[in-house]
Design an enzyme around this catalytic site. Sequence first.
Site, short mmCIF file in Angstrom:
data_model
loop_
_atom_site.label_atom_id
_atom_site.label_comp_id
_atom_site.label_asym_id
_atom_site.label_seq_id
_atom_site.Cartn_x
_atom_site.Cartn_y
_atom_site.Cartn_z
N MET A 27 0.82 -1.20 0.00
CA MET A 27 0.00 0.00 0.00
C MET A 27 0.86 1.25 0.00
SD MET A 27 -3.09 -1.10 -0.04
CE MET A 27 -4.04 -2.58 0.33
N CYS A 28 0.44 2.23 -0.77
CA CYS A 28 1.12 3.51 -0.82
C CYS A 28 0.56 4.42 0.26
CB CYS A 28 0.92 4.13 -2.20
SG CYS A 28 1.26 2.98 -3.57
N ARG A 29 1.11 5.62 0.37
CA ARG A 29 0.58 6.64 1.26
C ARG A 29 0.31 7.90 0.43
NH1 ARG A 29 -1.40 4.29 5.57
NH2 ARG A 29 -1.98 3.11 3.71
N ASN A 142 -4.10 4.75 -3.98
CA ASN A 142 -3.55 3.78 -3.05
C ASN A 142 -4.48 2.57 -3.06
OD1 ASN A 142 -2.54 2.33 -0.86
ND2 ASN A 142 -3.57 3.62 0.65
#
Length: 304
Positions: A27-29, A142
Site C-alpha cells: 500500500m502507498c501513502r 492507493n
Amino acid sequence: MGSHCPLVSPSVGMISAGRQDYQKFFMCRLLGYLGQPLRPEQLIYRPEHSLIVQSYQPQEMTAGLLNADGFGLGWFDQESLPNPYLYKNVLPIWSDINLPHLSRYIQSSCFVSYVRSATPPLAVDLTNCQPFTEEGLLFVHNGFINNFRTTLYRPLRNLLSDASYQFIHGTTDSEHIFALILDNLRRLRQTSPGDSDWAKTSLGKALEASLLTLVELARQHDTFFSANILLADGQRIVACRYASRQPEPSLYWLANSERCPGGVIVASEPLFADQKWQACPSQSILVINSPEAIAVKVLANSVA
C-alpha cells in the site's frame, strides 16, 4: 513528540477476515491539500508523522513496511490553471536531494503527493510513478486490483475510448482506473453542457461511476480491488475510500486546524496529533470545494 499520532485511533482493524488476501499487496501513502497557498514542505517534511515519516514508518498500512518505490508531487499554480506541474522520482522520497528545496520554494493552494510501495511484479519506473495527470487533473491511487494482469486488464481496456486507451503509458492498475475516470468525466461533460454547477459535482460523479464499474467487473471476473483515490483540478479535491473486500486502506481529512488554518488536508494517516482528524467512512466519496464546503457521500454497500 515522536512520529506516532497518539490522539487518533486507527480506522481499520489490522486483524480481520480476509486480511491474508492482502499480504502480497503493498500500500502507498497519499497526501492532498486544498486551501490558502501553502508550501508543500510544511506537510511533506515538518509534521511529526509527515509523508516522509510515513514512507519508512507507516502506522496503518494493511501490508508492507516501506514505501520506497518512488514518489511524486503534483501542484497547481493559480496563474497557470488548469495545467498542473509534476515532480517524480523512482528513488525513495528520503533519498531525493532536490525535493526539500523544491517543496520549500513552491507555494500552492492545491497539491497532491504520494509515496509508492509497488505491488509485485509491477515495474519501478517513472511511467508507473504517480501522480498521473491528464486534462487538467491530478490523480493518485492507493490500492490494487487483485491479479490485475489476468483479471481486469483486458476488460478495463476494452471499455476505454481511444483517447483514454492512448493515454496509458505504464502498466499499473492505477493508470487504468484513471483512464476509466477520464472517460466517465468526458461523458458527463457531453450530457451537462450548460450546467453552471457542473465543475463542482462532475469529479465526484465520474469517480462514483468508475467505482461502480469496477465493482461489476470484479464480480464478473471473480476478483476484488481497493481504491483510495485523490482527484484534484486546482479548485477542488475529490477523494474516495473504497474496497470491494475489507479491509480498506486508511484515509483521513482535517479542515481549518490550528496548524493549517484556511486549508483542508487529506492523508492516508494523520500527519500530527489533532482531535479534529476525521476518518473517511468506509465506501465513501469526499468532495472538497473549500475548507467550508465539504460533502461526504457513503455509497451503497457492495463489499464481499
